[in-house]
Design an enzyme around this catalytic site. Structure first.
Site, PDB file in Angstrom:
ATOM      1  N   GLU B  40      17.001  74.648  25.448  1.00  0.00           N
ATOM      2  CA  GLU B  40      16.591  74.125  24.143  1.00  0.00           C
ATOM      3  C   GLU B  40      15.225  73.427  24.256  1.00  0.00           C
ATOM      4  O   GLU B  40      14.358  73.582  23.394  1.00  0.00           O
ATOM      5  CB  GLU B  40      17.645  73.132  23.634  1.00  0.00           C
ATOM      6  N   ASP B  44      12.192  74.767  22.116  1.00  0.00           N
ATOM      7  CA  ASP B  44      11.501  73.882  21.181  1.00  0.00           C
ATOM      8  C   ASP B  44       9.990  73.980  21.367  1.00  0.00           C
ATOM      9  O   ASP B  44       9.230  74.033  20.390  1.00  0.00           O
ATOM     10  CB  ASP B  44      11.991  72.446  21.439  1.00  0.00           C
ATOM     11  N   ASP B 113      19.888  73.308  17.776  1.00  0.00           N
ATOM     12  CA  ASP B 113      19.646  73.293  19.226  1.00  0.00           C
ATOM     13  C   ASP B 113      19.949  74.657  19.843  1.00  0.00           C
ATOM     14  O   ASP B 113      19.217  75.130  20.726  1.00  0.00           O
ATOM     15  CB  ASP B 113      20.523  72.232  19.908  1.00  0.00           C
ATOM     16  N   GLU B 116      17.185  77.151  19.102  1.00  0.00           N
ATOM     17  CA  GLU B 116      16.030  76.913  19.978  1.00  0.00           C
ATOM     18  C   GLU B 116      16.334  77.377  21.405  1.00  0.00           C
ATOM     19  O   GLU B 116      15.463  77.929  22.085  1.00  0.00           O
ATOM     20  CB  GLU B 116      15.652  75.426  19.961  1.00  0.00           C
TER      21      GLU B 116
END
Lengths: 227, 227
Positions: B40, B44, B113, B116
């Protein structure tokens, strides 16, 4: 005297297909509408990505929190300004007359923005692979100096070491509240440091845990203020 | 019943060389140490970069501030959770028993989450070009709906439209202070909206400028709260 961008580009190991893009990266907004703000926006995002990816590869055992802290320690205004100074970026900045007089070429924010703008310009000019390689070369010494163990330390230890590194008094922890029945008490602790008048509280199922939580909050506060 | 990751991967148009990486992206930390938090973190950063770069290309006349606001409107927890729901991601999440019982598969943060993390896994598995293409396909409708003019509007207009879109009363501006001599007065205005008990002040050389500053601060406050 402002030196020619071409000289800097050679020093940085860069050969731009579009030299205008490189000049634009060095141009502060005080000059006019044609400035480096858009390139800085782009450079900031590619820098964050390249460093995140590299840390992910270098530290396969580090958790997300450690990786984020390592990234924040590498990518921040003062570390970027330091890199910019190592390459005398200030000598090549194109500033408006006001900024020129007030010494803008020495300012952390202007130096760091220009360095990010160069990354954005390189991305546009030569794509992500060349840009990634250049960024990693630029940060090579900083990566070599990284000590992941430092970032695995608990928050109280990190906050204490931060104060010691800045020759400041140690943090003070004060119990400000307890609640709940005997077998399920929670503790609230207040953390104070001399570098800010703000205090941070933390809650936990033991006094020690509450202190760690307060220290973590204080570290986050100080990091936010440093941005 | 948790459905097999392979089914989701086909639906998402993904063919992983390493299917383990894809399973890991779907695994919440409530399951144990082998979870999607590192992926994640990586996802991101690549998402932020890909969207930033695309906006830079799509809007050559937009300033850095507009580009940043556009990015924040595309990349945030609720927009990612919405995309995750469109692909029924919740049906494929691998959650610990506690999260399973409390309906974690419906929660914005867990969905966002995981999405991502899928981006991070794809980056590792197939590199930046494939990952970029997939992200841009995922966001295609959101890009098509972007109206750059909305983001060029002044802060008061944007705040007003935000309230109207949420069927709330309009913001209230109140003059709370004036100082300085006649020819160099500054005004301070307080902005209140019904969606938060916090108020935001703004200062300016005219009452109108102070109101704009207060509206801008309120927009920032609401954006921070939405994260």
């Amino acid at each position: 005297m402002i030196k020619k961008p071409e000289i800097l580009s050679v020093k940085l190991g860069l050969a731009f297909n579009d030299p205008q893009l490189f000049s634009m990266a060095l141009t502060h907004r005080s000059v006019g509408a044609r400035n480096n703000e858009r390139l800085e926006y782009l450079g900031d995002s590619v820098l964050g990505f390249v460093i995140a990816e590299q840390l992910y590869e270098l530290f396969p055992d580090a958790g997300e929190g450690v990786l984020s802290r390592l990234r924040a320690s590498l990518v921040n205004q003062s570390s970027l300004a330091e890199l910019a100074r190592q390459h005398n970026l200030g000598d090549y900045l194109i500033l408006g007359s006001g900024e020129l007089k007030s010494g803008g070429f020495r300012r952390d924010s202007i130096l760091s923005d220009a360095l990010e703008a160069i990354m954005g310009a390189l991305l546009r000019d030569q794509g992500i692979d060349v840009c990634r390689q250049w960024i990693l070369r630029l940060f090579a010494d900083k990566f070599a100096d990284l000590k992941v163990d430092d970032w695995n330390k608990d928050p109280k230890t990190r906050l204490q070491e931060l104060m010691q590194a800045n020759r400041k008094p140690l943090p003070v922890y004060e119990l400000v509240g307890m609640s709940g029945a005997d077998h399920a008490q929670t503790f609230e602790v207040k953390c104070s440091v001399v570098v800010t008048s703000e205090t941070c509280n933390g809650v936990g199922i033991s006094r020690k845990k509450a202190e760690q939580a307060a220290a973590e909050n204080m570290l986050n506060l100080l990091q936010t203020k440093a941005k």
